[in-house]
Design a protein around this motif. Structure first.
Motif, PDB file in Angstrom:
ATOM      1  N   VAL A 141       0.756  -1.095   0.053  1.00 35.29           N
ATOM      2  CA  VAL A 141      -0.078   0.073  -0.154  1.00 35.29           C
ATOM      3  C   VAL A 141       0.903   1.232  -0.256  1.00 35.29           C
ATOM      4  CG1 VAL A 141      -1.711   1.441   1.364  1.00 35.29           C
ATOM      5  CG2 VAL A 141      -1.938  -1.072   1.053  1.00 35.29           C
ATOM      6  N   ILE A 142       1.869   1.423   1.044  1.00 36.86           N
ATOM      7  CA  ILE A 142       2.749   2.387   0.924  1.00 36.86           C
ATOM      8  C   ILE A 142       3.325   2.610  -0.244  1.00 36.86           C
ATOM      9  CG2 ILE A 142       4.656   3.812   2.119  1.00 36.86           C
ATOM     10  CD1 ILE A 142       3.437   2.006   4.690  1.00 36.86           C
ATOM     11  N   ARG A 143       4.002   1.423  -1.004  1.00 33.26           N
ATOM     12  CA  ARG A 143       4.608   1.231  -2.068  1.00 33.26           C
ATOM     13  C   ARG A 143       3.914   2.164  -3.419  1.00 33.26           C
ATOM     14  NH1 ARG A 143       7.399  -3.870  -3.985  1.00 33.26           N
ATOM     15  NH2 ARG A 143       8.763  -3.371  -1.998  1.00 33.26           N
ATOM     16  N   GLY A 144       2.735   1.807  -3.196  1.00 33.99           N
ATOM     17  CA  GLY A 144       1.638   2.176  -4.190  1.00 33.99           C
ATOM     18  C   GLY A 144       1.463   3.724  -4.061  1.00 33.99           C
ATOM     19  N   LYS A 145       1.427   3.915  -3.022  1.00 34.20           N
ATOM     20  CA  LYS A 145       1.165   5.419  -2.723  1.00 34.20           C
ATOM     21  C   LYS A 145       2.412   6.278  -3.022  1.00 34.20           C
ATOM     22  CE  LYS A 145      -2.336   5.512   0.756  1.00 34.20           C
ATOM     23  NZ  LYS A 145      -3.124   6.337   0.097  1.00 34.20           N
ATOM     24  N   MET A 156      -3.777  10.720  -1.159  1.00 34.19           N
ATOM     25  CA  MET A 156      -3.622  10.392  -2.481  1.00 34.19           C
ATOM     26  C   MET A 156      -4.988   9.986  -2.884  1.00 34.19           C
ATOM     27  SD  MET A 156      -0.659  11.270  -3.145  1.00 34.19           S
ATOM     28  CE  MET A 156      -0.692  10.539  -4.944  1.00 34.19           C
ATOM     29  N   PRO A 157      -5.280  10.252  -4.069  1.00 38.64           N
ATOM     30  CA  PRO A 157      -6.608  10.032  -4.883  1.00 38.64           C
ATOM     31  C   PRO A 157      -6.663   8.326  -5.142  1.00 38.64           C
ATOM     32  CG  PRO A 157      -5.179  10.872  -6.617  1.00 38.64           C
ATOM     33  CD  PRO A 157      -4.462  10.875  -5.246  1.00 38.64           C
ATOM     34  N   ASP A 158      -6.017   7.480  -4.399  1.00 40.10           N
ATOM     35  CA  ASP A 158      -6.267   6.032  -4.480  1.00 40.10           C
ATOM     36  C   ASP A 158      -7.325   5.603  -3.693  1.00 40.10           C
ATOM     37  OD1 ASP A 158      -4.791   6.177  -2.146  1.00 40.10           O
ATOM     38  OD2 ASP A 158      -3.373   4.796  -2.753  1.00 40.10           O
ATOM     39  N   GLY A 159      -7.698   6.349  -2.848  1.00 40.56           N
ATOM     40  CA  GLY A 159      -8.774   5.735  -1.903  1.00 40.56           C
ATOM     41  C   GLY A 159      -8.179   5.152  -0.646  1.00 40.56           C
ATOM     42  N   ALA A 160      -7.110   4.409  -0.743  1.00 38.60           N
ATOM     43  CA  ALA A 160      -6.704   3.532   0.258  1.00 38.60           C
ATOM     44  C   ALA A 160      -5.986   4.455   1.696  1.00 38.60           C
ATOM     45  CB  ALA A 160      -5.744   2.762  -0.268  1.00 38.60           C
ATOM     46  N   PRO A 161      -6.390   4.023   2.554  1.00 36.84           N
ATOM     47  CA  PRO A 161      -5.821   4.891   4.003  1.00 36.84           C
ATOM     48  C   PRO A 161      -4.316   4.239   4.234  1.00 36.84           C
ATOM     49  CG  PRO A 161      -7.309   3.074   4.694  1.00 36.84           C
ATOM     50  CD  PRO A 161      -7.451   3.023   3.294  1.00 36.84           C
ATOM     51  N   LEU A 218       4.465   5.553  -5.392  1.00 38.56           N
ATOM     52  CA  LEU A 218       4.780   5.497  -7.001  1.00 38.56           C
ATOM     53  C   LEU A 218       3.663   6.344  -7.761  1.00 38.56           C
ATOM     54  CD1 LEU A 218       5.603   1.774  -7.470  1.00 38.56           C
ATOM     55  CD2 LEU A 218       7.416   3.680  -7.482  1.00 38.56           C
ATOM     56  N   LEU A 219       2.456   6.372  -6.838  1.00 36.46           N
ATOM     57  CA  LEU A 219       1.374   7.117  -7.370  1.00 36.46           C
ATOM     58  C   LEU A 219       1.703   8.431  -7.239  1.00 36.46           C
ATOM     59  CD1 LEU A 219      -1.711   6.882  -8.575  1.00 36.46           C
ATOM     60  CD2 LEU A 219      -2.709   7.238  -6.162  1.00 36.46           C
ATOM     61  N   CYS A 220       2.189   9.041  -6.229  1.00 32.29           N
ATOM     62  CA  CYS A 220       2.877  10.464  -6.032  1.00 32.29           C
ATOM     63  C   CYS A 220       3.427  11.041  -7.625  1.00 32.29           C
ATOM     64  CB  CYS A 220       3.635  10.526  -4.915  1.00 32.29           C
ATOM     65  SG  CYS A 220       4.137  12.192  -4.348  1.00 32.29           S
ATOM     66  N   GLY A 221       4.623  10.141  -7.714  1.00 35.57           N
ATOM     67  CA  GLY A 221       5.330  10.441  -9.001  1.00 35.57           C
ATOM     68  C   GLY A 221       4.642  10.480 -10.174  1.00 35.57           C
ATOM     69  N   ALA A 222       3.310   9.452 -10.323  1.00 35.50           N
ATOM     70  CA  ALA A 222       2.688   9.530 -11.663  1.00 35.50           C
ATOM     71  C   ALA A 222       1.566  10.542 -11.528  1.00 35.50           C
ATOM     72  CB  ALA A 222       1.805   7.966 -11.689  1.00 35.50           C
ATOM     73  N   VAL A 223       1.039  10.911 -10.656  1.00 30.61           N
ATOM     74  CA  VAL A 223       0.115  11.872 -10.448  1.00 30.61           C
ATOM     75  C   VAL A 223       0.693  13.505 -10.380  1.00 30.61           C
ATOM     76  CG1 VAL A 223      -1.859  12.858  -9.001  1.00 30.61           C
ATOM     77  CG2 VAL A 223      -1.526  10.561  -9.257  1.00 30.61           C
ATOM     78  N   TYR A 224       1.735  13.602  -9.867  1.00 24.95           N
ATOM     79  CA  TYR A 224       2.422  15.003 -10.013  1.00 24.95           C
ATOM     80  C   TYR A 224       3.838  14.706 -10.634  1.00 24.95           C
ATOM     81  CZ  TYR A 224      -1.024  15.472  -6.357  1.00 24.95           C
ATOM     82  OH  TYR A 224      -2.292  15.428  -5.899  1.00 24.95           O
ATOM     83  N   PRO A 225       4.134  14.295 -11.988  1.00 22.25           N
ATOM     84  CA  PRO A 225       5.133  14.104 -12.644  1.00 22.25           C
ATOM     85  C   PRO A 225       6.153  15.410 -12.560  1.00 22.25           C
ATOM     86  CG  PRO A 225       3.545  14.402 -14.151  1.00 22.25           C
ATOM     87  CD  PRO A 225       2.876  14.386 -12.800  1.00 22.25           C
TER      88      PRO A 225
END
Length: 180
Positions: A58-62, A114-119, A64-71
């Motif tokens: 979950v933390i790894r996904g968040k 983050m907008p992934d919805g996971a706490p 990586l999502l940070c870098g993808a959402v805000y490149p």
């Protein structure tokens, strides 16, 4: 000779076998109890290992999502991995709950939001909160410390076996590689 003498001898013989059987049952019961306790401990360790593995993903996904959402984000600390969070603390480490994505459209955004919805997961019971590390030389790491010195050693051993190429141990601390 007493006519009850043979019966007394037989009764003593039978009583000795009954006591022998009771002793044997006690030994078997104690062994089963130990086996059951070991099984319960093993089950508890495996539950913690599974919990850590899920939290890590979950933390790894968040991250990586940070870098993808805000490149276009820029943490401004060094030239490596600018779109990923970089703690502003000394040593480039911060609890995961404090980590923010750099340059989100409306300023910084916590990983928890983050907008992934996971706490953002809580750390496992035997461990301190997750620590995020981002350095130019070592990349992005997640660190997990046991709450007590040399604690959770069985959990650490299993996690090191489960993640042989991305996890290492530094003292009591587990270090998981997210990005090099």
């Amino acid at each position: 000779m007493n006519r009850w003498q043979p019966y007394k001898q037989q009764a003593g013989f039978i009583a000795s076998y009954i006591l022998y059987g009771i002793g044997l049952l006690a030994i078997v019961g104690a062994a089963y109890g130990r086996l059951n306790m070991s099984s319960e401990q093993g089950r508890a360790v495996q539950e913690t290992v599974d919990d850590v593995a899920n939290q890590l993903e979950v933390i790894r996904g968040k991250i990586l999502l940070c870098g993808a959402v805000y490149p276009d984000g820029d943490h401004g600390q060094f030239g490596a991995r600018r779109a990923y969070p970089a703690p502003s603390t000394v040593g480039n480490q911060d609890p995961v709950s404090n980590v923010e994505c750099p340059g989100a459209p409306l300023g910084e955004r916590l990983l928890a939001n983050m907008p992934d919805g996971a706490p953002l997961p809580e750390s496992p019971p035997d461990f301190d909160p997750w620590v995020y590390e981002h350095t130019e030389a070592n990349g992005i790491r997640l660190r997990l410390n046991p709450r007590v010195a040399d604690g959770a050693s069985a959990t650490r051993t299993r996690l090191l076996r489960q993640y042989p190429s991305t996890a290492s141990q530094v003292g009591d601390e587990l270090v998981f590689i997210i990005l090099n």
